[in-house]
Design an enzyme around this catalytic site. Structure first.
Site, short mmCIF file in Angstrom:
data_model
loop_
_atom_site.label_atom_id
_atom_site.label_comp_id
_atom_site.label_asym_id
_atom_site.label_seq_id
_atom_site.Cartn_x
_atom_site.Cartn_y
_atom_site.Cartn_z
N ASP A 130 -5.12 16.50 -7.78
CA ASP A 130 -4.30 15.49 -7.12
C ASP A 130 -2.90 15.61 -7.69
O ASP A 130 -2.68 15.29 -8.86
CB ASP A 130 -4.87 14.10 -7.34
CG ASP A 130 -4.20 13.03 -6.50
OD1 ASP A 130 -3.06 13.25 -6.04
OD2 ASP A 130 -4.81 11.96 -6.30
N SER A 186 -0.34 7.93 1.44
CA SER A 186 0.11 9.33 1.51
C SER A 186 -0.13 9.88 2.91
O SER A 186 -1.21 9.73 3.48
CB SER A 186 -0.63 10.18 0.48
OG SER A 186 -0.34 9.74 -0.82
N ARG A 202 -0.13 14.09 -6.53
CA ARG A 202 0.77 13.03 -6.09
C ARG A 202 1.46 12.35 -7.26
O ARG A 202 0.86 12.09 -8.29
CB ARG A 202 0.00 12.00 -5.26
CG ARG A 202 -0.38 12.52 -3.90
CD ARG A 202 -1.24 11.54 -3.14
NE ARG A 202 -2.54 11.35 -3.80
CZ ARG A 202 -3.48 10.54 -3.32
NH1 ARG A 202 -3.26 9.84 -2.22
NH2 ARG A 202 -4.64 10.42 -3.95
N ARG A 231 0.84 -1.20 0.00
CA ARG A 231 0.00 0.00 0.00
C ARG A 231 0.87 1.25 0.00
O ARG A 231 1.60 1.50 0.97
CB ARG A 231 -0.92 0.06 1.22
CG ARG A 231 -1.68 1.39 1.27
CD ARG A 231 -2.84 1.45 2.22
NE ARG A 231 -3.45 2.77 2.22
CZ ARG A 231 -4.27 3.24 1.29
NH1 ARG A 231 -4.58 2.49 0.24
NH2 ARG A 231 -4.78 4.45 1.37
#
Length: 209
Positions: A135, A62, A137, A59
């Protein structure tokens, strides 16, 4: 792994006993790294032992200071982290703790986005209203960390299709996608609904406000 991916190496590996507020305990092998492209201090928590030949359960999580540490009800980050640690410890794999607060916009900007959400925007609209990406990321560091750990094939514990797509582009084979649970509360119902309607997260919500 993708040959164009900048190489990272394991810097330190230490054993850390973990205890969560609900009493769950386990032991992690915590890895730090040299050579991560963004220069941040990301961590890989090795948990359990996966069967030889099977992809480890992984996993990329964040960082969420408000949810992970203080138990904020405005998101599902804290419960997802707690769930992931136990499931990975049972199956064997890695939790990649990525320093990408607020979907990459940072802690202060995330709190600014909360204020905009109080005015009626959803979580993605609020980021955009701040002049940031919905987003931001980038999972290059996650792929680097996995390569440094000798992992090129994973079972991905995530509801977010963008994580799988980015990792595949970066040379990590996503052999299986495993959904997390639904951690629904009155305070985060709109947030979870936005993840489904705006970013195609695989969440089986009983309703979409």
């Amino acid at each position: 792994m993708d040959e164009t991916l900048p190489a990272a190496t394991v810097r330190t590996r230490v054993t850390v006993p973990l205890r969560f507020p609900d009493g769950y305990v386990t032991t992690a092998r915590v890895h730090t790294f040299h050579g991560l492209v963004d220069g941040r201090e990301h961590l890989a928590f090795g948990l359990g032992e996966h069967a030889e030949g099977d992809p480890p359960l992984v996993r990329p999580h964040s960082e969420c200071l408000t949810g992970d540490v203080f138990g904020s009800q405005r998101c599902d980050c804290g419960p997802q982290l707690r769930e992931a640690v136990e499931r990975i410890a049972e199956a064997g794999g890695y939790l990649l703790y990525l320093r990408q607060e607020g979907r990459g916009i940072g802690l202060y900007a995330k709190l600014d986005a909360y204020a905009l959400q109080d005015g009626g925007l959803d979580t993605y609209e609020a980021n955009l209203a701040l002049g940031r990406g919905a987003d931001e990321r980038d999972y290059t560091v996650a792929a680097q960390m996995l390569a440094a750990l000798g992992v090129d094939r994973v079972a991905l514990l995530s509801n977010n299709p963008d994580k799988a797509a980015q990792l595949e582009r970066l040379g990590v084979t996503v052999a299986d996608r495993v959904s997390t649970g639904v951690h629904l509360s009155p305070a985060n119902a709109g947030y979870l609904a936005a993840k489904v309607t705006r970013a195609d997260h695989a969440l089986d919500l009983p309703f979409v406000p």
